[in-house]
Design an enzyme around this catalytic site. Structure first.
Site, PDB file in Angstrom:
ATOM      1  N   ARG A  94      83.681 139.474  44.246  1.00 14.42           N
ATOM      2  CA  ARG A  94      84.084 138.586  43.156  1.00 14.42           C
ATOM      3  C   ARG A  94      83.652 137.172  43.506  1.00 14.42           C
ATOM      4  NH1 ARG A  94      85.231 139.985  38.412  1.00 14.42           N
ATOM      5  NH2 ARG A  94      86.588 138.205  38.076  1.00 14.42           N
ATOM      6  N   HIS A 112      77.583 137.593  55.180  1.00 16.88           N
ATOM      7  CA  HIS A 112      76.518 137.918  54.236  1.00 16.88           C
ATOM      8  C   HIS A 112      75.407 138.655  54.987  1.00 16.88           C
ATOM      9  CE1 HIS A 112      74.044 137.599  50.686  1.00 16.88           C
ATOM     10  NE2 HIS A 112      73.049 137.229  51.470  1.00 16.88           N
ATOM     11  N   ASP A 148      77.085 132.226  48.507  1.00 15.87           N
ATOM     12  CA  ASP A 148      76.343 132.435  49.753  1.00 15.87           C
ATOM     13  C   ASP A 148      75.752 131.141  50.318  1.00 15.87           C
ATOM     14  OD1 ASP A 148      76.976 135.139  49.632  1.00 15.87           O
ATOM     15  OD2 ASP A 148      75.176 135.618  48.474  1.00 15.87           O
ATOM     16  N   GLU A 177      76.724 142.758  62.134  1.00 16.47           N
ATOM     17  CA  GLU A 177      77.841 142.150  61.376  1.00 16.47           C
ATOM     18  C   GLU A 177      79.158 142.384  62.116  1.00 16.47           C
ATOM     19  OE1 GLU A 177      78.212 142.943  57.173  1.00 16.47           O
ATOM     20  OE2 GLU A 177      76.083 143.316  56.966  1.00 16.47           O
TER      21      GLU A 177
END
Ligand code: GRF
Length: 208
Positions: A94, A112, A148, A177
């Site tokens: 979202r 990201h 981002d 990540e």
């Protein structure tokens, strides 16, 4: 040791939540994962959170219509009611309003799956393959209103190998990540004087 009460916001699988939660089990980890919030009731990550004994909340965006502000207000209230000081977006699909981002400025962090500022947005692995880059990776950054974007806290690069598919590249990125997110969150939390829900947080990245 006081740990910074932190919420993880998810929309799906939840593997980054699991990595953060696993890290938080170490006695000297400065963050407590106090809440998982999902905007989708069917997010698989919710089951992971429940199995881990982490409190969960579901705030379904569909219930709030097209306007983003009421959803963000409900999210903000849920986080404050739970005494949350830091918020980690982990596959939360979202876009947050400028007002929400400003209210949580420097206490709101995202992961990201690209080396930002390359490939903001969706389909990062396919776009990296199409662009022919030889290095790809992941970025943990403080959230700003533009999607981002924001001061970078941590990055990790992986090679793009001959024969890579979107899936093989995604798996290689996901592995890093899971390493950098716990590390970056700990670094951010260590710069806090918790609880800090209403104070401006210190930025950790001196270059930011
Ligand atoms: C990750 O690749 C993350 O970088 C991106 O969304 C994906 C979420 O994966 N923002 P998971 O739900 O944490 O497994």
């Amino acid at each position: 040791m006081t740990r910074v009460p932190t919420a993880v916001l998810i929309s799906g699988r939840g593997s980054n939540f699991s990595a953060l939660h696993a890290a938080s089990l170490a006695p000297d980890y400065p963050v407590a994962i106090a809440l998982v919030v999902s905007n989708r009731a069917d997010a698989p990550g919710l089951s992971l959170a429940r199995a881990a004994g982490v409190p969960t909340a579901v705030i379904e965006h569909k219930a709030f219509g097209r306007d983003r502000a009421p959803f963000d207000a409900a999210l903000d209230a849920t986080l404050r009611d739970a005494g949350i000081a830091l918020v980690a977006l982990a596959g939360f699909m979202r876009v947050l309003t400028e007002k929400f981002v400003a209210a949580w400025q420097d206490r709101l962090v995202n992961i990201h799956p690209s080396l930002l500022p390359s490939f903001p947005g969706l389909d990062t692995h396919a776009r990296a393959l199409a662009a022919g880059v030889r290095l790809h990776g992941a970025t943990v950054h403080l959230v700003r209103a533009e999607v981002d974007s924001g001061p970078i806290l941590a990055q990790a690069a992986v090679p793009v190998l001959p024969g890579d598919t979107e899936a093989t590249l995604a798996a290689r990125v996901l592995a890093v990540e899971h390493r950098i997110y716990p590390m970056a969150l700990a670094a951010l939390a260590s710069g806090h004087a918790p609880p800090a829900p209403s104070a401006d947080a210190a930025l950790l990245n001196p270059a930011a």
